[in-house]
Design a protein around this motif. Structure first.
Motif: not given
Length: 125
Positions: A6-7, A91-94, A117-120
């Motif tokens: 993710e980015s 949120a952290v988006y996965f 790993q997710g992106t904030q």
């Protein structure tokens, strides 16, 4: 195995927009279903959106009308466009790829699919 990366996360004011990207590492996204989930501070992890390998999208009710999920097969990337963002969208988006069932809980999805790993994302009021 397709590994999502993710980015595109960041901080924006309420009412703003963000486009998150999920790029496939080690595979081709065109061959798998892709889902987005999020974990907010002090809240349950929840389903956000899903796109079938054929491009058909499904959205969570809380974001429907403000969100679009779509593929760019040439770039092997799935995007999550979010508009009219609200503080509760923080949120952290996965991104998850593989055996995705819309409206799965995050725990169920983590057992079936490969997660990034997710992106904030932080939305300020």
């Amino acid at each position: 195995e397709v590994q999502p990366v993710e980015s595109g996360g960041g901080s924006v004011d309420a009412g703003g927009s963000l486009r998150l990207s999920c790029t496939a590492s080690g595979g081709i996204f065109a061959d798998v279903d892709v889902g987005w989930f999020r974990q907010g501070p002090g809240t349950e992890c929840e389903f956000v959106a899903y796109v079938h390998r054929d491009g058909y999208p499904i959205y969570a009710a809380s974001l429907k009308g403000r969100t679009a999920v779509f593929r760019n097969k040439d770039r092997n990337t799935v995007y999550l466009q979010m508009d009219d963002l609200r503080p509760q969208d923080t949120a952290v988006y996965f991104c998850a790829a593989g055996q995705i069932y819309p409206f799965d809980t995050c725990s169920e999805s983590r057992r079936k699919a490969t997660w990034g790993q997710g992106t904030q994302v932080i939305i300020s009021s």
